[in-house]
Write an enzyme that holds these catalytic residues in place. Sequence first.
Site, PDB file in Angstrom:
ATOM      1  N   ASP A  60       0.897  -1.316  -0.010  1.00 24.74           N
ATOM      2  CA  ASP A  60      -0.036   0.065  -0.146  1.00 24.74           C
ATOM      3  C   ASP A  60       0.837   1.072   0.132  1.00 24.74           C
ATOM      4  O   ASP A  60       1.884   1.217   0.472  1.00 24.74           O
ATOM      5  CB  ASP A  60      -0.857   0.182   1.355  1.00 24.74           C
ATOM      6  CG  ASP A  60      -2.026  -0.994   1.283  1.00 24.74           C
ATOM      7  OD1 ASP A  60      -2.143  -1.611   0.332  1.00 24.74           O
ATOM      8  OD2 ASP A  60      -2.363  -1.629   2.265  1.00 24.74           O
ATOM      9  N   ASP A  62      -0.706  -2.400  -4.356  1.00 28.27           N
ATOM     10  CA  ASP A  62      -2.192  -2.794  -3.760  1.00 28.27           C
ATOM     11  C   ASP A  62      -3.076  -1.636  -3.680  1.00 28.27           C
ATOM     12  O   ASP A  62      -3.310  -0.898  -4.571  1.00 28.27           O
ATOM     13  CB  ASP A  62      -2.028  -3.527  -2.402  1.00 28.27           C
ATOM     14  CG  ASP A  62      -3.414  -4.336  -1.839  1.00 28.27           C
ATOM     15  OD1 ASP A  62      -4.423  -4.219  -2.441  1.00 28.27           O
ATOM     16  OD2 ASP A  62      -3.363  -4.855  -1.006  1.00 28.27           O
ATOM     17  N   ARG A  86     -12.647   1.042  -6.116  1.00 28.14           N
ATOM     18  CA  ARG A  86     -12.500   1.321  -4.967  1.00 28.14           C
ATOM     19  C   ARG A  86     -12.237   2.980  -4.742  1.00 28.14           C
ATOM     20  O   ARG A  86     -11.224   3.350  -4.439  1.00 28.14           O
ATOM     21  CB  ARG A  86     -11.291   0.943  -4.349  1.00 28.14           C
ATOM     22  CG  ARG A  86     -11.412  -0.826  -4.386  1.00 28.14           C
ATOM     23  CD  ARG A  86     -10.243  -1.380  -3.954  1.00 28.14           C
ATOM     24  NE  ARG A  86     -10.347  -2.970  -3.841  1.00 28.14           N
ATOM     25  CZ  ARG A  86      -9.694  -3.742  -3.410  1.00 28.14           C
ATOM     26  NH1 ARG A  86      -8.514  -3.342  -2.341  1.00 28.14           N
ATOM     27  NH2 ARG A  86      -9.885  -5.286  -3.588  1.00 28.14           N
TER      28      ARG A  86
END
Length: 339
Positions: free
Chosen positions: A149, A172, A229
């Site tokens: 991340d 990610d 997302r």
Amino acid sequence: MHRSGTLLLTALAALSVTAVAPAPVPAAPAVLAESAPTGFASVDAWGQNGTTGGAGGPTVTVSTASDLIAAIKAEGPRTVRVNGMIALPAGMYDVSSDKTIVGVGASSGISGGGLNIGLPASDSVTSPPANAVHNVIVRNLTFKNASDDSINVQMFSHHIWIDHNDLSAGYDGLIDIKRGSSYITVSWNHTHHHAKNMLLGHSDKNGAQDIGRLKVTYHHNWYDRTPQRNPRTRFGDPVHIYNNYFLDNSDTGPACNADSGCFIEGNYFEDVEEPMTNSYSGPEGSLVERNNVFVGDTGEPVTGGSVENPADYYDYVVDDPQAVKDTVMRGAGPGTIGL
């Protein structure tokens, strides 16, 4: 030369100068960056009065990976100024409480690694521990090519402000918030060249940690061709999404699932296949929308259920949604907050 000839040449010269001099072009009005967060990061809760980061502590400037890693992990309040692009070894690097991490100028940031704001993940902890990471500000930075991340917030971390950053090309998530974290504002960020953008709540089965938490505000972000997302939410209620610019999101804009409640207002959606939905995947959530703009090849919103009003928690002003595209494109990302 006769006096009349001299006067004629003088006049022609003046006319020539006037003809080639460009007319002044009014500058676009500046986007004034906030000195403190709006939204859930401003709320007094969990023993914390708003979000102040490293205020009251020393200021250090770092330009190497080792100095950055040490500074963000050090105990006590501290402002960490990141000078230039710093390449971190692959991995996630812990940030301790009471930190402001801020880029110098418009071209400073982090590549290769990411920031972890939170204690190690554990399913057995179901209420906020006394040592939960809190009061962290991340501003004016470029994040790219993260091995995991770019920014991960977890394990009941609270009062976090993620503001005016540019994030792209991670492995990610770009900004993931999960495991009971709450009272967070994500504002004025530009996300691009990435698929799985922002996740809120990591699992449909994580209600024990997340129900009653995951209170997050997303405002004035530029979701720039990020397919999904944007964010995808679970359990948080309310999740406040206002005055963002969504551009060419090929899958969906906000997807509110697993009993989350999204209050979506004053946004600008351009060429977004499914601008918002409460039935994207897994259990449904609730979604209330008002005063949004849908242009170009944008589909219909999928709404339903009831959501708490964010105005019950904090004061805020919604910009005219017709002006949001221009405002966000000029103001999102680093380099606009005068550092």
